[in-house]
Design a protein around this motif. Structure first.
Motif, PDB file in Angstrom:
ATOM      1  N   ASP A   1       7.776   4.610  -2.173  1.00 20.73           N
ATOM      2  CA  ASP A   1       7.800   3.827  -0.952  1.00 20.73           C
ATOM      3  C   ASP A   1       7.505   4.716   0.246  1.00 20.73           C
ATOM      4  O   ASP A   1       8.119   5.768   0.386  1.00 20.73           O
ATOM      5  CB  ASP A   1       9.186   3.196  -0.790  1.00 20.73           C
ATOM      6  CG  ASP A   1       9.326   2.467   0.530  1.00 20.73           C
ATOM      7  OD1 ASP A   1       8.462   1.626   0.801  1.00 20.73           O
ATOM      8  OD2 ASP A   1      10.276   2.752   1.268  1.00 20.73           O
TER       9      ASP A   1
ATOM     10  N   TYR B   1      15.108   1.725  -6.121  1.00 25.85           N
ATOM     11  CA  TYR B   1      13.660   1.801  -6.314  1.00 25.85           C
ATOM     12  C   TYR B   1      13.309   1.888  -7.794  1.00 25.85           C
ATOM     13  O   TYR B   1      13.927   2.627  -8.557  1.00 25.85           O
ATOM     14  CB  TYR B   1      13.090   3.015  -5.575  1.00 25.85           C
ATOM     15  CG  TYR B   1      11.628   3.242  -5.852  1.00 25.85           C
ATOM     16  CD1 TYR B   1      10.677   2.462  -5.216  1.00 25.85           C
ATOM     17  CD2 TYR B   1      11.214   4.202  -6.766  1.00 25.85           C
ATOM     18  CE1 TYR B   1       9.333   2.659  -5.476  1.00 25.85           C
ATOM     19  CE2 TYR B   1       9.870   4.399  -7.029  1.00 25.85           C
ATOM     20  CZ  TYR B   1       8.935   3.624  -6.375  1.00 25.85           C
ATOM     21  OH  TYR B   1       7.616   3.809  -6.639  1.00 25.85           O
TER      22      TYR B   1
ATOM     23  N   PHE C   1       5.042  -3.446  -4.966  1.00 25.56           N
ATOM     24  CA  PHE C   1       5.306  -4.190  -3.743  1.00 25.56           C
ATOM     25  C   PHE C   1       4.222  -3.875  -2.733  1.00 25.56           C
ATOM     26  O   PHE C   1       3.555  -2.846  -2.806  1.00 25.56           O
ATOM     27  CB  PHE C   1       6.691  -3.849  -3.177  1.00 25.56           C
ATOM     28  CG  PHE C   1       7.004  -2.377  -3.151  1.00 25.56           C
ATOM     29  CD1 PHE C   1       6.487  -1.556  -2.160  1.00 25.56           C
ATOM     30  CD2 PHE C   1       7.813  -1.816  -4.128  1.00 25.56           C
ATOM     31  CE1 PHE C   1       6.763  -0.201  -2.140  1.00 25.56           C
ATOM     32  CE2 PHE C   1       8.103  -0.456  -4.099  1.00 25.56           C
ATOM     33  CZ  PHE C   1       7.583   0.352  -3.107  1.00 25.56           C
TER      34      PHE C   1
ATOM     35  N   TYR D   1       6.223 -11.851   1.069  1.00 29.48           N
ATOM     36  CA  TYR D   1       6.321 -10.757   0.093  1.00 29.48           C
ATOM     37  C   TYR D   1       7.705 -10.119   0.265  1.00 29.48           C
ATOM     38  O   TYR D   1       7.858  -9.137   0.995  1.00 29.48           O
ATOM     39  CB  TYR D   1       5.230  -9.718   0.329  1.00 29.48           C
ATOM     40  CG  TYR D   1       3.819 -10.273   0.358  1.00 29.48           C
ATOM     41  CD1 TYR D   1       3.036 -10.294  -0.792  1.00 29.48           C
ATOM     42  CD2 TYR D   1       3.267 -10.771   1.540  1.00 29.48           C
ATOM     43  CE1 TYR D   1       1.740 -10.792  -0.772  1.00 29.48           C
ATOM     44  CE2 TYR D   1       1.969 -11.270   1.572  1.00 29.48           C
ATOM     45  CZ  TYR D   1       1.216 -11.284   0.413  1.00 29.48           C
ATOM     46  OH  TYR D   1      -0.066 -11.785   0.434  1.00 29.48           O
ATOM     47  N   GLY D   2       8.690 -10.690  -0.400  1.00 29.13           N
ATOM     48  CA  GLY D   2      10.076 -10.334  -0.147  1.00 29.13           C
ATOM     49  C   GLY D   2      10.422  -8.877  -0.353  1.00 29.13           C
ATOM     50  O   GLY D   2      11.354  -8.361   0.270  1.00 29.13           O
ATOM     51  N   ASP D   3       9.690  -8.189  -1.223  1.00 30.21           N
ATOM     52  CA  ASP D   3       9.997  -6.782  -1.480  1.00 30.21           C
ATOM     53  C   ASP D   3       9.018  -5.836  -0.788  1.00 30.21           C
ATOM     54  O   ASP D   3       8.944  -4.662  -1.116  1.00 30.21           O
ATOM     55  CB  ASP D   3      10.017  -6.502  -2.981  1.00 30.21           C
ATOM     56  CG  ASP D   3       8.732  -6.927  -3.678  1.00 30.21           C
ATOM     57  OD1 ASP D   3       7.843  -7.478  -2.989  1.00 30.21           O
ATOM     58  OD2 ASP D   3       8.611  -6.725  -4.898  1.00 30.21           O
TER      59      ASP D   3
ATOM     60  N   ARG E   1       7.268  -3.290   1.831  1.00 28.84           N
ATOM     61  CA  ARG E   1       7.729  -2.170   2.638  1.00 28.84           C
ATOM     62  C   ARG E   1       6.762  -2.046   3.816  1.00 28.84           C
ATOM     63  O   ARG E   1       5.567  -1.852   3.619  1.00 28.84           O
ATOM     64  CB  ARG E   1       7.760  -0.871   1.825  1.00 28.84           C
ATOM     65  CG  ARG E   1       8.680  -0.930   0.614  1.00 28.84           C
ATOM     66  CD  ARG E   1      10.145  -1.014   1.033  1.00 28.84           C
ATOM     67  NE  ARG E   1      11.036  -0.918  -0.103  1.00 28.84           N
ATOM     68  CZ  ARG E   1      11.534  -1.951  -0.770  1.00 28.84           C
ATOM     69  NH1 ARG E   1      11.200  -3.179  -0.426  1.00 28.84           N
ATOM     70  NH2 ARG E   1      12.363  -1.760  -1.782  1.00 28.84           N
TER      71      ARG E   1
ATOM     72  N   GLN F   1      12.883  -2.420   4.205  1.00 25.01           N
ATOM     73  CA  GLN F   1      11.876  -3.483   4.219  1.00 25.01           C
ATOM     74  C   GLN F   1      10.998  -3.414   5.467  1.00 25.01           C
ATOM     75  O   GLN F   1       9.795  -3.631   5.399  1.00 25.01           O
ATOM     76  CB  GLN F   1      12.563  -4.860   4.131  1.00 25.01           C
ATOM     77  CG  GLN F   1      12.972  -5.261   2.729  1.00 25.01           C
ATOM     78  CD  GLN F   1      14.179  -4.480   2.244  1.00 25.01           C
ATOM     79  OE1 GLN F   1      15.027  -4.077   3.043  1.00 25.01           O
ATOM     80  NE2 GLN F   1      14.253  -4.242   0.938  1.00 25.01           N
TER      81      GLN F   1
END
Length: 292
Positions: free
Chosen positions: A81, A95, A101, A122-124, A126, A151
């Motif tokens: 991420d 993670y 994502f 896109y709920g996940d 970053r 997020q």
């Protein structure tokens, strides 16, 4: 929270939406900047944002990451991420390297309307939002229901400098929506900046810009040519009146190393809403940039 608020670059004015009890319009130095519906983050009131959303959902179908453009096999394990500074490697609690994502960078924040929309779709995801005005960023955090880190991170800084700090191939999506008054600073439209955006994007990534222009379409033509000189594939979305040089408004320009096909679903989506829009494919965009 309605009213005028001093910010680093002048004045932010927050006004209630007269047509919605949960809607708010943000103006920066008198110029409309963003619209937010506190009850519905999926509502995008500005037409150009809806056009951007249509391009994004065609490339990255929500809920179906297995159909997104392929990344190099090593990537999920190595890059993780993007951290708060835009570099790769910072991995939040929980993670999972096997879970894909959407990784988005927003250059220009305003009220974070697009970031709220992405978080809803896109709920996940970053996301990193870069906003020049630090005080405005603080106010927006306090006013609106924004997702928290990891997020959504908001960083106060200059778009070009922050883009240069981001790691290679660390983003799937880069959105440039930066204005000083009614114009994008020229240094954010040139070859060096565009090349930095291409560097930051991963395989199949999408660069999307909001280009404000007048009837002569000089800015749009120049930016389409610049983006086309850096990316293999381009696209333009705008309403017919704008593309015919009949008014001042917004032109959305996209670039990618992967084709931007503009399929039937996208075209139907663009015809909806209060201002129907046209999709120009790569060949049409390059002809436009060349003055034809």
């Amino acid at each position: 929270m309605a009213g005028e608020h001093p910010i680093d670059t002048g004045t932010a004015t927050l006004e209630r939406d007269p047509y919605s009890s949960t809607g708010w319009l943000l103006k920066v130095n008198g110029v409309p900047s963003s619209h937010v519906d506190l009850a519905d983050p999926g509502r995008l009131d500005f037409e150009y944002m809806r056009w951007m959303a249509a391009l994004i959902t065609e490339r990255f179908v929500p809920g179906r990451p297995g159909e997104w453009p392929a990344r190099p096999p090593r990537e999920e394990a190595e890059r993780g991420d993007p951290g708060a500074d835009g570099a790769a490697g910072a991995r939040p609690a929980g993670y999972d390297a096997g879970v894909r994502f959407l990784r988005a960078a927003h250059l220009g924040g305003g009220a974070c309307s697009m970031a709220r929309w992405i978080a809803a779709e896109y709920g996940d995801a970053r996301q990193l939002v870069v906003e020049l005005d630090g005080r405005l960023a603080e106010l927006v955090r306090g006013w609106f229901d924004l997702p928290r880190s990891p997020q959504l991170r908001i960083r106060a800084g200059e778009a070009g400098a922050e883009l240069a700090r981001m790691a290679d191939a660390s983003r799937d999506l880069v959105i440039r929506d930066v204005f000083a008054g009614d114009r994008t600073p020229v240094e954010l439209t040139g070859g060096e900046f565009t090349a930095q955006a291409a560097r930051v994007l991963d395989a199949g990534g999408l660069y999307v810009v909001n280009c404000g222009d007048g009837p002569a379409l000089e800015n749009a033509r120049r930016e389409a040519g610049m983006i086309g000189s850096v990316f293999r594939h381009t696209a333009v979305v705008a309403d017919a009146a704008m593309l015919k040089g009949r008014r001042r408004g917004n032109v959305v320009i996209a670039g990618s190393e992967a084709p931007i096909p503009g399929g039937p679903t996208l075209r139907r989506e663009l015809l909806g809403g209060g201002v129907p829009a046209q999709f120009w494919d790569d060949a049409r965009v390059r002809a436009f940039a060349g003055g034809r």
